[in-house]
Design a protein around this motif. Structure first.
Motif, short mmCIF file in Angstrom:
data_model
loop_
_atom_site.label_atom_id
_atom_site.label_comp_id
_atom_site.label_asym_id
_atom_site.label_seq_id
_atom_site.Cartn_x
_atom_site.Cartn_y
_atom_site.Cartn_z
N ILE A 1 0.84 -1.21 0.00
CA ILE A 1 0.00 0.00 0.00
C ILE A 1 0.86 1.25 0.00
N PHE A 2 1.91 1.26 0.84
CA PHE A 2 2.78 2.43 0.94
C PHE A 2 3.50 2.69 -0.38
N SER A 3 4.10 1.65 -0.95
CA SER A 3 4.87 1.84 -2.19
C SER A 3 3.96 2.22 -3.36
N ILE A 4 2.74 1.66 -3.38
CA ILE A 4 1.80 2.00 -4.45
C ILE A 4 1.40 3.48 -4.36
N LEU A 5 1.10 3.94 -3.15
CA LEU A 5 0.70 5.35 -2.99
C LEU A 5 1.86 6.29 -3.30
N ILE A 6 3.07 5.91 -2.94
CA ILE A 6 4.23 6.73 -3.26
C ILE A 6 4.46 6.79 -4.76
N GLY A 7 4.23 5.65 -5.44
CA GLY A 7 4.47 5.58 -6.88
C GLY A 7 3.57 6.48 -7.70
N GLY A 8 2.38 6.81 -7.20
CA GLY A 8 1.46 7.64 -7.98
C GLY A 8 1.69 9.13 -7.87
N LEU B 1 4.54 11.05 -8.29
CA LEU B 1 5.34 11.70 -9.33
C LEU B 1 4.63 11.78 -10.68
N PRO B 2 3.96 10.72 -11.16
CA PRO B 2 3.20 10.90 -12.41
C PRO B 2 2.13 11.98 -12.30
N PHE B 3 1.45 12.05 -11.18
CA PHE B 3 0.46 13.12 -11.00
C PHE B 3 1.14 14.48 -10.95
N GLY B 4 2.28 14.56 -10.26
CA GLY B 4 3.00 15.83 -10.18
C GLY B 4 3.46 16.34 -11.53
N ALA B 5 3.65 15.42 -12.47
CA ALA B 5 4.10 15.83 -13.81
C ALA B 5 2.98 16.46 -14.63
N VAL B 6 1.72 16.21 -14.25
CA VAL B 6 0.61 16.67 -15.09
C VAL B 6 -0.37 17.60 -14.37
N PHE B 7 -0.20 17.83 -13.07
CA PHE B 7 -1.29 18.48 -12.35
C PHE B 7 -1.49 19.95 -12.76
N ILE B 8 -0.42 20.64 -13.20
CA ILE B 8 -0.59 22.03 -13.62
C ILE B 8 -1.42 22.09 -14.91
N GLU B 9 -1.11 21.20 -15.85
CA GLU B 9 -1.89 21.16 -17.08
C GLU B 9 -3.31 20.69 -16.80
N LEU B 10 -3.46 19.87 -15.78
CA LEU B 10 -4.79 19.39 -15.39
C LEU B 10 -5.69 20.55 -14.97
N THR C 1 7.81 3.15 -12.02
CA THR C 1 7.44 1.75 -11.87
C THR C 1 8.68 0.85 -11.92
N ILE C 2 9.60 1.14 -12.82
CA ILE C 2 10.84 0.36 -12.93
C ILE C 2 11.66 0.47 -11.64
N VAL C 3 11.79 1.69 -11.12
CA VAL C 3 12.57 1.90 -9.90
C VAL C 3 11.98 1.11 -8.73
N LEU C 4 10.67 1.24 -8.52
CA LEU C 4 10.04 0.55 -7.39
C LEU C 4 9.98 -0.96 -7.61
N CYS C 5 9.86 -1.38 -8.87
CA CYS C 5 9.87 -2.81 -9.17
C CYS C 5 11.25 -3.41 -8.85
N THR D 1 1.05 0.71 -9.15
CA THR D 1 2.01 1.75 -8.74
C THR D 1 1.78 3.04 -9.50
N SER D 2 1.83 2.96 -10.83
CA SER D 2 1.58 4.18 -11.61
C SER D 2 0.09 4.48 -11.72
N GLY D 3 -0.76 3.43 -11.65
CA GLY D 3 -2.20 3.65 -11.71
C GLY D 3 -2.74 4.41 -10.52
N SER D 4 -2.02 4.39 -9.39
CA SER D 4 -2.50 5.10 -8.20
C SER D 4 -2.50 6.61 -8.39
N SER D 5 -1.86 7.09 -9.47
CA SER D 5 -1.92 8.54 -9.75
C SER D 5 -3.35 8.99 -10.00
#
Length: 641
Positions: free
Chosen positions: A499-506, A508-517, A551-555, A573-577
């Motif tokens: 649970i912790f690693s999955i939540l952490i994994g989401g 950064l992908p969200f951080g990459a898009v949230f301004i455009e969002l 995902t590769i790093v956490l995997c 992991t990335s889907g949690s974004s």
């Protein structure tokens, strides 16, 4: 060859349908010329839906007591326009090109009790009237208070205004019944032709008076001078909305020559956002990607290279027994996961989404899906989703066969129905709520039936075609053999908790898009144009890279801790974004929107749940395939006895 031929045919069919169903004039392509107007040519203003950012429920223009033409004619609309709630109709506002008019009377209407109630409700909810001239939306120019020379444009004008100084029970409501139009045109130097490049309005509320008895077409108003060169309104009071009271609708029309060329006429409407913010978004996202890329490079080039070299140099049995880290789980890492069928379904659906978004963004960047092509973006996305079903079937069946599955028809049916059926049920419930509110945003039964036909008659067969082709291919062979007895997973550190690693994994992908969002949500819920598809395409590429790398790093960390259950975790992991996307949408609802009605709130969260669900499927699939490629690469690089 069969796959590539099928995909090429599907792509060309999709593009042909997109181009064929769009109304004429939406695309500025060779052979589609802009409208040229001579002097005395009639200009017909069309009316669109009434919109409000407070309710998010569109209504037809003629749902309010406005002047009607002799015959109301609906304009041909594409699928995207119908789904957006657009209802484009003709209007009595007709004037001649470059022939100014002052104080032209449209009609007189006597309000009844129901009409008064409807008008007051629409004014209370701050509804705006949307009109169109030569495919240009009507805008109201508003001067910025902080910048003297700067002007921004509001789409549509308010139905009316409420007296803020009176008691709430006895509040007075005023209707904007006089419209002062400004049509900007670009004149052809050689020929006496003009092209419309701007359509603006200034609304007024005027309590008109007239001399003698009312005579249609011959009445002279005392509150407005038809011979004046500029608008002269002499009424001392605005037009109040009252039962059994007359309202006279009038308009002025002024023409102004402009240096703006026809090809650039949308720039005024679109250049309303600060590009610096978008560049900040891109820089922010690039920094995240560089950080992750550095970590991946360190893992791949240093740690992995060292590990592989060390593992390949082990010679004795005793040394082999002392193995630690990711090589130790080589006999279990490719063991099929629990609920492998469902994973195949979601991976196939994610591939379908990825293909749809990629082709849509390419079309948008090339200019085929600009805001001037009303409804074109949604139409293209729907049709591309349908035709990308062949990718969904192919990818899900290939993965299913690798997991030693044999019932390919079962997995194909689930791929064709699990995600679309979930979305359709939610959409149907939300549409029923809109229909109950008698809003024009409710999708008609015929359109709903057409969507079902697209789904069952095109998408489902294509999923079966792709699945059949994929299942006929030989199964992918694992780089290493899988043990018959599963290895026991050692106790994991707290930071490797799923649970912790999955939540952490989401994050950064969200951080990459949230301004455009933020800009995307603003364009959807605040009725603004979104046009910066170049920025969006860059953000999409950055999202892909970010999802893959995190995902590769956490995997890698997971495998090093001897936990081989990576299949579902790589997807999650990335889907949690998507969870962060929904949380941000909730934050946006309470901080940026002024929605007060419960139905509107349900609609907002219903549609944002669908968007988050789709984002989960997309990002999860990207992360899964990145981890799938990574594990096959590293385990095929070491010698396994």
């Amino acid at each position: 060859m069969e796959i590539s031929r099928s995909l090429a045919i599907s792509s060309w069919i999709a593009m042909a349908i997109v181009l064929s169903i769009a109304p004429a004039g939406c695309f500025y392509l060779p052979g589609v010329a802009p409208a040229d107007f001579q002097k005395k040519d009639p200009l017909m203003v069309k009316v669109n839906k009434l919109t409000s950012i407070k309710t998010q429920l569109p209504y037809s223009y003629y749902s309010l007591p406005y002047c009607k033409p002799t015959t109301i004619i609906d304009s041909a609309e594409n699928l995207g326009e119908v789904l957006r709630g657009d209802r484009i109709e003709n209007s009595p506002y007709v004037f001649e090109m470059r022939e100014p008019e002052m104080c032209h009377i449209v009609c007189k209407i006597t309000l009844n009790e129901k009409e008064v109630k409807d008008l007051k409700e629409k004014i209370e909810d701050e509804y705006r009237v949307n009109m169109i001239l030569d495919n240009l939306p009507l805008v109201v120019p508003i001067k910025r208070l902080d910048q003297e020379s700067s002007t921004f444009y509001q789409h549509g004008f308010y139905v009316g205004a409420k007296d803020q100084y009176s008691e709430s029970k006895d509040a007075k409501y005023f209707i904007n019944n006089h419209l002062s139009f400004l049509v900007k045109y670009h004149k052809d130097v050689e020929m006496d032709l003009a092209r419309i490049v701007g359509f603006e309005v200034k609304p007024f509320s005027v309590k008109h008076d007239y001399e003698g008895e009312w005579m249609e077409g011959r009445t002279r108003l005392t509150t407005c001078d038809p011979h004046a060169k500029q608008t002269v309104l002499s009424s001392d009071s605005p037009q109040e909305v009252e039962d059994k009271k007359d309202i006279i609708f009038t308009y002025d029309i002024e023409f102004q020559e402009s240096d703006v060329k026809w090809a650039s006429r949308w720039d005024t409407y679109l250049l309303m956002n600060d590009d610096q913010i978008h560049w900040f978004s891109i820089v922010n996202s690039v920094m995240i990607v560089l950080f992750l890329s550095g970590m991946v490079a360190m893992i791949m080039l240093r740690t992995l290279y060292r590990d592989i070299s060390k593992y390949n140099q082990l010679e004795t049995q005793e040394e082999a027994q002392e193995e630690t880290g990711w090589k130790l789980v080589h006999g279990d890492v490719f063991r099929p996961p629990a609920n492998s069928d469902l994973l195949c379904v979601y991976v196939g659906t994610g591939v379908q989404f990825f293909g749809m978004l990629l082709v849509t963004m390419v079309f948008a960047v090339l200019g085929f899906l600009s805001p001037s092509n009303r409804g074109g973006l949604m139409t293209a996305m729907l049709l591309l989703w349908v035709f990308m079903g062949i990718f969904a079937g192919y990818s899900s069946s290939r993965l299913y066969k690798m997991f030693k599955g044999s019932e390919w028809k079962k997995i194909t049916l689930r791929t064709a129905f699990v995600f679309p059926a979930t979305v359709f049920v939610i959409f149907f419930v939300l549409n029923a709520l809109i229909w109950r509110q008698k809003s024009s945003g409710a999708v008609p039964f015929t359109t709903m039936f057409a969507l079902v036909l697209l789904w069952f008659c095109i998408s489902v067969p294509l999923v079966f075609v792709g699945s059949y082709i994929g299942f006929k291919k030989p199964a992918l062979e694992d780089p290493v053999k899988t043990n018959k007895i599963p290895r026991q997973i050692p106790e994991q550190a707290w930071y490797m908790n799923p649970i912790f690693s999955i939540l952490i994994g989401g994050i950064l992908p969200f951080g990459a898009v949230f301004i455009e969002l933020f800009f995307i949500l603003t364009s959807i819920w605040l009725n603004q144009f979104y046009y910066i598809f170049g920025f969006l395409f860059l953000v999409f590429i950055i999202l892909i890279v970010t999802c893959a790398e995190i995902t590769i790093v956490l995997c890698y960390f997971q495998l090093c801790s001897e936990d081989y259950l990576w299949w579902w975790r790589s997807y999650m992991t990335s889907g949690s974004s998507a969870l962060y996307l929904f949380l941000y949408a909730t934050f946006y609802f309470f901080t940026k929107l002024e929605i007060t009605k419960p139905v509107s709130g349900i609609l907002y969260f219903g549609y944002m749940f669908i968007a988050s669900y789709a984002f989960f499927v997309l990002t999860g699939t990207i992360g899964f395939y990145a981890c799938f490629w990574f594990t096959r690469l590293i385990y095929s690089s070491v010698k396994i006895d």
